[in-house]
Design a protein around this motif. Sequence first.
Motif, short mmCIF file in Angstrom:
data_model
loop_
_atom_site.label_atom_id
_atom_site.label_comp_id
_atom_site.label_asym_id
_atom_site.label_seq_id
_atom_site.Cartn_x
_atom_site.Cartn_y
_atom_site.Cartn_z
N VAL A 95 -3.57 12.84 -7.56
CA VAL A 95 -2.27 12.51 -6.99
C VAL A 95 -1.37 11.85 -8.03
CG1 VAL A 95 -3.06 10.27 -6.12
CG2 VAL A 95 -1.14 11.41 -5.00
N GLU A 96 -0.07 12.14 -7.93
CA GLU A 96 0.89 11.48 -8.80
C GLU A 96 1.00 9.99 -8.45
OE1 GLU A 96 2.83 11.51 -11.36
OE2 GLU A 96 2.09 13.43 -12.06
N LYS A 97 1.60 9.23 -9.36
CA LYS A 97 1.72 7.80 -9.16
C LYS A 97 3.20 7.41 -9.01
CE LYS A 97 2.55 8.58 -13.49
NZ LYS A 97 2.73 10.00 -13.69
N PRO A 98 3.48 6.26 -8.37
CA PRO A 98 2.50 5.46 -7.64
C PRO A 98 1.97 6.24 -6.44
CG PRO A 98 4.72 4.68 -7.17
CD PRO A 98 4.84 5.71 -8.25
N PHE A 99 0.67 6.18 -6.21
CA PHE A 99 0.13 7.08 -5.19
C PHE A 99 0.39 6.58 -3.78
CE2 PHE A 99 -3.45 4.24 -5.67
CZ PHE A 99 -4.32 4.41 -4.60
N ALA A 100 1.00 5.39 -3.64
CA ALA A 100 1.43 4.90 -2.34
C ALA A 100 2.61 3.95 -2.54
CB ALA A 100 0.29 4.19 -1.63
N ASP A 101 3.38 3.77 -1.46
CA ASP A 101 4.53 2.87 -1.51
C ASP A 101 4.11 1.41 -1.46
OD1 ASP A 101 6.72 4.59 -1.75
OD2 ASP A 101 6.67 5.07 0.38
N SER A 102 2.90 1.14 -0.98
CA SER A 102 2.45 -0.24 -0.81
C SER A 102 0.95 -0.32 -1.06
CB SER A 102 2.74 -0.72 0.62
OG SER A 102 1.95 0.00 1.55
N TYR A 103 0.46 -1.53 -1.25
CA TYR A 103 -0.98 -1.74 -1.43
C TYR A 103 -1.73 -1.29 -0.18
CZ TYR A 103 -5.46 -3.94 -2.22
OH TYR A 103 -6.81 -4.15 -2.36
N GLN A 104 -1.18 -1.59 1.00
CA GLN A 104 -1.86 -1.21 2.23
C GLN A 104 -1.97 0.31 2.33
OE1 GLN A 104 0.59 -3.45 1.97
NE2 GLN A 104 -0.55 -5.34 2.48
N GLY A 105 -0.89 1.01 1.94
CA GLY A 105 -0.94 2.46 1.97
C GLY A 105 -1.95 3.02 1.00
N ALA A 106 -2.03 2.43 -0.18
CA ALA A 106 -3.01 2.87 -1.18
C ALA A 106 -4.43 2.62 -0.69
CB ALA A 106 -2.77 2.15 -2.50
N GLN A 107 -4.68 1.46 -0.09
CA GLN A 107 -6.00 1.15 0.44
C GLN A 107 -6.40 2.15 1.52
OE1 GLN A 107 -8.26 -1.83 -0.40
NE2 GLN A 107 -9.41 -0.06 0.34
N HIS A 108 -5.43 2.52 2.37
CA HIS A 108 -5.70 3.51 3.41
C HIS A 108 -6.16 4.83 2.80
CE1 HIS A 108 -5.07 6.06 6.98
NE2 HIS A 108 -4.51 6.92 6.12
N MET A 109 -5.50 5.28 1.73
CA MET A 109 -5.87 6.55 1.11
C MET A 109 -7.26 6.47 0.49
SD MET A 109 -2.36 7.84 -0.71
CE MET A 109 -0.78 7.52 0.07
N VAL A 110 -7.55 5.37 -0.17
CA VAL A 110 -8.87 5.20 -0.77
C VAL A 110 -9.95 5.22 0.31
CG1 VAL A 110 -10.36 3.56 -1.99
CG2 VAL A 110 -8.04 3.99 -2.81
N ASP A 111 -9.73 4.49 1.40
CA ASP A 111 -10.71 4.45 2.48
C ASP A 111 -10.87 5.82 3.14
OD1 ASP A 111 -11.03 1.75 2.00
OD2 ASP A 111 -9.74 1.11 3.65
N THR A 112 -9.76 6.51 3.33
CA THR A 112 -9.80 7.84 3.96
C THR A 112 -10.63 8.81 3.13
OG1 THR A 112 -7.66 7.55 5.04
CG2 THR A 112 -8.39 9.81 4.68
#
Length: 335
Positions: A95-112
Amino acid sequence: MKQFRIAIVGCGNISRMHFDAYLPHPERIQIVAACDTVPEHVQEARQKYGFAQGFSSLEEMIEGAEWEVAVVCTPTNVRKQVVDTLAAAGKHIFVEKPFADSYQGAQHMVDTCLQADVKLAVNQNFRYHYPFEMARQQVAQGRIGHVAAIVHQDLMFRQDAGWRILQQRHALAIMGIHWFDGFRWILGDEATSLTCTLNSSKAIQCTGETEASITVNFAQGTLVSYVESFSAPRGRTETIILGETGELVLNYKEMSLFDRDNRDTPREQWENPYRGANKPKASFTGLDQLLTAIERGGEPANSGRDNLKTVALLDGSYRSAETLQAVNFREGMPL
């Protein structure tokens, strides 16, 4: 060496760098399909790059083509849905970066992706396009001793268009994500705290910030001072890494080593092989790290889990600017 079949999600401007990066490596990568919600974008990309199948939606591409790895080139604000869909389909993701708009969004993607047992990596191409990897090697070898400080300036006149100028997070989200990751990569260390101030110049048409001043403290004692500007008429990008026995000076073109006996003329100097027109090679390097991890197991160095700590610095900068307070971290993660 295995050849992987990949698909491109999003055929906008950034996708061109990925097509240019992968087509010279048919022994490793076969681009079989691409999709975009704008059919004209897919048609233009097929005409230029010659991949076999084009689709107007991600769901159609999952059903209609055979491939293993997705390269996600969509705008940041729609990536959560894209990553969720890809992970549910069992596709590995670059995925391109930043891969999320927020830390919470990034954590969601990692967990998913973890729950779906698919690998997630981020195109932190500036680890190579900018000579961060070269500097990391010199620092690791002790060539300049312990790093006391890093001073970084990224000054340019940059007027974006389209979706970017409508985002609340602008200059840091575009360029800071590269530099924060580079500081971490050079030092092999994580932040303990940062402070940030933001401003927006009327010289640039955008919703978010154009100027930023950030100070970051790292666990092993390095102090980073970083200034970003999108409104500077005279461009300048330079990184000064101050060690106890020497100094590294980086720009896009090269890296120079100075010490007490060589203050005016570098003791050594290295050209950056990923500079300028060679920038796509850095994206191939990043994707190949993911492909190698798929083959051999484990996580790539540019994994989503690692990149959480880069997104934490980006997200923390905006929180610091909003609250006018320092933001603290434990092992690179926000408190």
